[in-house]
Design an enzyme around this catalytic site. Structure first.
Site, short mmCIF file in Angstrom:
data_model
loop_
_atom_site.label_atom_id
_atom_site.label_comp_id
_atom_site.label_asym_id
_atom_site.label_seq_id
_atom_site.Cartn_x
_atom_site.Cartn_y
_atom_site.Cartn_z
N SER A 100 54.84 50.21 46.63
CA SER A 100 55.24 51.61 46.68
C SER A 100 56.68 51.71 47.22
CB SER A 100 54.25 52.41 47.53
OG SER A 100 54.37 53.79 47.30
N MET A 101 56.89 52.40 48.33
CA MET A 101 58.25 52.47 48.89
C MET A 101 58.83 51.08 49.11
SD MET A 101 59.62 54.19 52.47
CE MET A 101 59.31 52.73 53.50
#
Length: 260
Positions: free
Chosen positions: A101-102
């Protein structure tokens, strides 16, 4: 002056880097970057599975666990600049990245800095659970009230249900989560932002935050090899495919190290 080995040893317990299973003989250092609100311990199973063939460095962001008294970072460039500096003492061996994700975007931005500013080309980026850097969506989770942020966490099912049910712990981690969401939701990249490092994308077929097309758009961001692997599941598909993902990463690192 400290020797290189002494400096590396001192950083084993640095603020940013966790080595749960140090491997002095590992041919590759795999840097693992958590999702928004996540912590280094998320990658303890991967560290355990890949040692001793690889030396796994799990990144601990500020604002959580033993760094909870530090302010969170609200800008991806600041995140990437800080982490790049932290990783420079570890480039005595080939680096690879695994980011979820991030963490996938942060892996990309750190790689850009390593290539451009330090002449270091990592072996590979494993970009998991995230659309391509230039695939922008208008998202404002960071602007919600606390209940709204918790609702997002529940929808993505990436946070231990015990934490979501514990008011005291939840209040402790919410500032870090909000900081991370501020950083990633305000992040912008263009298709022209590229690395030469190969990219392997892992994506869930039911991820509400990443479509197949958005995942495939990572190909625009490398001049090197690109491949994509799709798994059944949502944003945190990793939980149900640990064995397959560990095998994929292990075999990829072995192959990359052999040809390096």
């Amino acid at each position: 002056m400290e020797s290189f080995s002494q400096l590396t040893e001192n950083l084993v317990s640095s603020r940013w880097i966790r080595r749960y299973h140090p491997s002095e003989g590992g041919r590759v250092r795999l840097v693992c970057l958590p999702h928004a609100g996540g912590s280094a311990s998320f990658y303890f199973p991967m560290s355990q599975a890949l040692a001793p063939a690889s030396d796994v460095l799990s990144v601990q962001y500020p604002g959580r666990q033993d760094r909870r008294d530090e302010p969170g970072i609200t800008d991806m460039a600041t995140y990437a600049d800080a982490l790049t500096r932290e990783l420079l003492p570890w480039i005595d061996r080939p680096l690879a990245f695994f980011g979820h994700s991030m963490g996938a975007v942060l892996a990309f931005e750190v790689t850009r800095r390593l290539e451009r500013e330090h002449g270091v080309t990592p072996l590979r980026i494993f970009a998991s659970g995230r659309r391509a850097p230039s695939s922008h969506r208008h998202e404002t989770v960071h602007l919600r009230d606390d209940d709204g942020v918790v609702a997002e966490m529940r929808e993505l099912s990436g946070t231990d249900s015990r934490i979501l049910g514990d008011e005291e712990i939840l209040r402790m981690v919410l500032p870090a989560i909000r900081s991370d969401y501020t950083a990633i939701e305000n992040y912008r990249a263009t298709p022209g932002d590229r690395v030469s490092t190969p990219i392997t994308v892992l994506t869930g077929d039911a991820d509400p935050r990443t479509t197949r097309e958005e995942a495939e758009a990572w190909a625009q961001h490398t001049t090197g090899e690109f491949e994509i692997h799709c798994f059944a599941g949502g944003h945190f598909f990793l939980a149900n495919h640990q064995e397959a993902i560990m095998k994929l990463v292990s075999e990829g690192l072995t192959s990359d190290a052999r040809t390096h």
